[in-house]
Motif scaffolding. Structure first.
Motif, PDB file in Angstrom:
ATOM      1  N   UNK A   1       0.711  -1.328  -0.172  1.00 43.53           N
ATOM      2  CA  UNK A   1      -0.036  -0.058  -0.090  1.00 43.53           C
ATOM      3  C   UNK A   1       0.960   1.278   0.002  1.00 43.53           C
ATOM      4  N   UNK A   2       0.306   2.295  -0.853  1.00 44.47           N
ATOM      5  CA  UNK A   2       1.363   3.604  -0.867  1.00 44.47           C
ATOM      6  C   UNK A   2       0.427   4.825  -0.294  1.00 44.47           C
ATOM      7  N   UNK A   3       1.071   5.862  -0.647  1.00 45.68           N
ATOM      8  CA  UNK A   3       0.348   7.219  -0.174  1.00 45.68           C
ATOM      9  C   UNK A   3      -0.784   7.544  -0.875  1.00 45.68           C
ATOM     10  N   UNK A   4      -0.746   7.334  -2.323  1.00 50.12           N
ATOM     11  CA  UNK A   4      -1.979   7.594  -2.841  1.00 50.12           C
ATOM     12  C   UNK A   4      -3.199   6.459  -2.358  1.00 50.12           C
ATOM     13  N   UNK A   5      -2.781   5.362  -2.051  1.00 54.97           N
ATOM     14  CA  UNK A   5      -3.988   4.521  -1.433  1.00 54.97           C
ATOM     15  C   UNK A   5      -4.516   4.980  -0.174  1.00 54.97           C
TER      16      UNK A   5
ATOM     17  N   UNK B   1      -4.557   8.123   0.772  1.00 57.16           N
ATOM     18  CA  UNK B   1      -5.291   9.439   0.484  1.00 57.16           C
ATOM     19  C   UNK B   1      -6.444   9.107   0.020  1.00 57.16           C
ATOM     20  N   UNK B   2      -6.788   8.097  -0.867  1.00 52.41           N
ATOM     21  CA  UNK B   2      -8.070   7.761  -1.466  1.00 52.41           C
ATOM     22  C   UNK B   2      -8.840   7.218  -0.260  1.00 52.41           C
ATOM     23  N   UNK B   3      -8.341   6.526   0.693  1.00 50.94           N
ATOM     24  CA  UNK B   3      -9.199   5.888   1.868  1.00 50.94           C
ATOM     25  C   UNK B   3      -9.645   7.108   2.682  1.00 50.94           C
ATOM     26  N   UNK B   4      -8.662   7.953   2.915  1.00 51.23           N
ATOM     27  CA  UNK B   4      -9.028   8.909   3.741  1.00 51.23           C
ATOM     28  C   UNK B   4     -10.077   9.734   3.244  1.00 51.23           C
ATOM     29  N   UNK B   5     -10.192  10.279   1.968  1.00 54.49           N
ATOM     30  CA  UNK B   5     -10.952  11.002   1.369  1.00 54.49           C
ATOM     31  C   UNK B   5     -12.430  10.422   1.605  1.00 54.49           C
ATOM     32  N   UNK B   6     -12.634   9.184   1.183  1.00 58.66           N
ATOM     33  CA  UNK B   6     -13.662   8.441   1.276  1.00 58.66           C
ATOM     34  C   UNK B   6     -14.369   8.324   2.748  1.00 58.66           C
TER      35      UNK B   6
ATOM     36  N   UNK C   1     -13.347  -1.741   9.760  1.00 56.84           N
ATOM     37  CA  UNK C   1     -12.280  -1.629  10.712  1.00 56.84           C
ATOM     38  C   UNK C   1     -11.261  -1.091  10.042  1.00 56.84           C
ATOM     39  N   UNK C   2     -10.767  -2.055   9.110  1.00 57.29           N
ATOM     40  CA  UNK C   2      -9.471  -2.044   8.468  1.00 57.29           C
ATOM     41  C   UNK C   2      -9.426  -0.463   7.712  1.00 57.29           C
ATOM     42  N   UNK C   3     -10.282   0.061   7.179  1.00 53.61           N
ATOM     43  CA  UNK C   3     -10.325   1.244   6.232  1.00 53.61           C
ATOM     44  C   UNK C   3     -10.232   2.367   7.496  1.00 53.61           C
ATOM     45  N   UNK C   4     -10.907   2.136   8.619  1.00 56.89           N
ATOM     46  CA  UNK C   4     -10.934   3.301   9.667  1.00 56.89           C
ATOM     47  C   UNK C   4      -9.497   3.156  10.131  1.00 56.89           C
ATOM     48  N   UNK C   5      -8.839   2.075  10.448  1.00 58.69           N
ATOM     49  CA  UNK C   5      -7.310   1.936  10.807  1.00 58.69           C
ATOM     50  C   UNK C   5      -6.451   2.488   9.860  1.00 58.69           C
ATOM     51  N   UNK C   6      -6.671   2.413   8.460  1.00 56.19           N
ATOM     52  CA  UNK C   6      -5.886   3.040   7.448  1.00 56.19           C
ATOM     53  C   UNK C   6      -5.922   4.624   7.354  1.00 56.19           C
ATOM     54  N   UNK C   7      -7.237   4.943   7.555  1.00 58.23           N
ATOM     55  CA  UNK C   7      -7.617   6.414   7.509  1.00 58.23           C
ATOM     56  C   UNK C   7      -6.870   6.966   8.808  1.00 58.23           C
TER      57      UNK C   7
ATOM     58  N   UNK D   1      -4.103   6.050   9.838  1.00 62.74           N
ATOM     59  CA  UNK D   1      -2.617   6.078   9.569  1.00 62.74           C
ATOM     60  C   UNK D   1      -2.395   7.236   8.358  1.00 62.74           C
ATOM     61  N   UNK D   2      -3.393   7.423   7.645  1.00 58.17           N
ATOM     62  CA  UNK D   2      -3.442   8.263   6.560  1.00 58.17           C
ATOM     63  C   UNK D   2      -3.296   9.915   7.045  1.00 58.17           C
ATOM     64  N   UNK D   3      -4.062  10.082   8.207  1.00 61.23           N
ATOM     65  CA  UNK D   3      -3.819  11.294   8.852  1.00 61.23           C
ATOM     66  C   UNK D   3      -2.664  11.717   9.288  1.00 61.23           C
ATOM     67  N   UNK D   4      -2.180  10.595   9.923  1.00 62.01           N
ATOM     68  CA  UNK D   4      -0.597  10.893  10.608  1.00 62.01           C
ATOM     69  C   UNK D   4       0.432  11.231   9.277  1.00 62.01           C
ATOM     70  N   UNK D   5       0.102  10.377   8.116  1.00 58.69           N
ATOM     71  CA  UNK D   5       0.972  10.629   6.839  1.00 58.69           C
ATOM     72  C   UNK D   5       0.708  11.978   6.615  1.00 58.69           C
ATOM     73  N   UNK D   6      -0.576  12.396   6.425  1.00 57.61           N
ATOM     74  CA  UNK D   6      -0.777  13.572   5.745  1.00 57.61           C
ATOM     75  C   UNK D   6      -0.156  14.867   7.073  1.00 57.61           C
ATOM     76  N   UNK D   7      -0.315  14.873   8.301  1.00 54.63           N
ATOM     77  CA  UNK D   7       0.247  15.607   9.138  1.00 54.63           C
ATOM     78  C   UNK D   7       1.890  15.703   9.051  1.00 54.63           C
ATOM     79  N   UNK D   8       2.567  14.484   8.690  1.00 52.77           N
ATOM     80  CA  UNK D   8       4.124  14.541   8.634  1.00 52.77           C
ATOM     81  C   UNK D   8       4.449  15.292   7.332  1.00 52.77           C
ATOM     82  N   UNK D   9       3.618  14.974   6.233  1.00 53.37           N
ATOM     83  CA  UNK D   9       4.045  15.695   5.045  1.00 53.37           C
ATOM     84  C   UNK D   9       3.708  17.171   5.291  1.00 53.37           C
TER      85      UNK D   9
END
Length: 301
Positions: free
Chosen positions: A19-23, A25-30, A77-83, A85-93
């Motif tokens: 899984x990569x950052x665009x993935x 971002x997609x999950x977080x947006x949805x 629950x998987x998507x929620x957990x990944x979201x 992580x996506x928020x943390x990646x977003x903040x780090x970026x």
């Protein structure tokens, strides 16, 4: 045999797909949008692109990320957990971008802070306005509560609390003394000049704060008074007093803007303002930074 092969294919896909950052971002947006249309708007693509991307990602992972219903797309629950992580990646970026722009080290992350609504309004907001613009990569989650338990349950990282006896398992510093005074609006005070306190309509916190200093003082000194208004927060008590509906004993940091003391501070009913955190939070740079800034900028009258 066919079902075994299908399972093997799904397992192979899930274990080999990276899984990569665009993935993320997609999950977080949805997750944030809840529908394909809102997710598409957040990502600035069309709806069909989001739909196909989600289908491809679920196939690659071999797991369902969203359940479709009438309201939209509900994350598993998987998507929620990944979201998360996506928020943390977003903040780090974002922190990295700010670091490049500012040419230095950046304090980033999310810190959860809890206090009462009266402390938020009277003390915390003026302090935050002084220093938070200097930490654009720091995210602050605020909750209002009168309970110490949210620190104990790890629901918050920092608390501002009015107490003389902070819990021993928390660490922090005392920021000063808070006094209480019986107050009224200027208009109410003029209209009722010369009246005894016991004859005035009182505004008080309800049973959510049975041991509040103002409640204890009123029971001791004016036992016959029955409040005309009872509120579930001290900030609400203050606003009713400001509206000219009666009198109340208020903390000194809420005075001003038309509120007038009717006498000296209530003797023996002062309390203290404590800035508190959990011992384990002292290893987190974001928490330590916010804690130190609050210690410098929160000012009592």
């Amino acid at each position: 045999m066919q079902s075994v092969l299908a399972f093997a294919h799904m397992f192979n896909a899930a274990t080999h797909y990276q899984i990569d950052y665009p993935d993320l971002s997609l999950i977080l947006a949805l997750v944030r949008g809840g529908t394909l249309a809102r997710a598409a708007a957040l990502l600035r693509v069309d709806v069909s692109t989001v739909f196909r991307a989600v289908r491809r990602l679920e196939a690659a992972l071999g797991q369902t990320l969203f359940e479709k219903n009438r309201a939209g797309y509900l994350p598993t629950s998987l998507a929620s957990n990944l979201a998360q992580q996506a928020e943390r990646a977003e903040q780090a970026l974002e922190a990295a971008r700010i670091g490049v722009e500012q040419g230095g080290e950046v304090i980033s992350g999310t810190v959860r802070l809890t206090c009462t609504d009266s402390v938020l309004q009277g003390l915390l907001l003026p302090a935050l306005a002084q220093f938070m613009p200097g930490y654009p990569a720091l995210t602050l989650e605020l909750s209002t509560s009168n309970d110490f338990a949210n620190l104990s349950r790890r629901d918050a990282d920092i608390a501002l609390r009015l107490t003389k006896t902070p819990p021993e398992h928390l660490v922090g510093r005392c920021l000063g003394t808070v006094n209480y005074q019986v107050c009224a609006s200027a208009g109410f005070a003029r209209q009722h000049d010369g009246h005894e306190l016991a004859d005035l309509p009182w505004i008080a916190p309800d049973d959510f704060l049975p041991d509040h200093p103002s409640v204890v003082w009123r029971r001791e000194h004016l036992p016959g008074v029955r409040p005309s208004y009872r509120c579930n927060s001290m900030l609400s008590v203050t606003e009713l007093v400001r509206a000219g509906l009666g009198v109340a004993a208020l903390p000194d940091f809420l005075l001003g803007d038309g509120l007038q003391p009717l006498g000296p501070a209530l003797a023996g009913r002062d309390t203290a303002l404590w800035l508190l955190t959990r011992p384990d939070c002292r290893a987190l740079r974001s928490v330590v930074t916010l804690f130190d800034e609050l210690g410098r900028h929160v000012r009592l009258p």
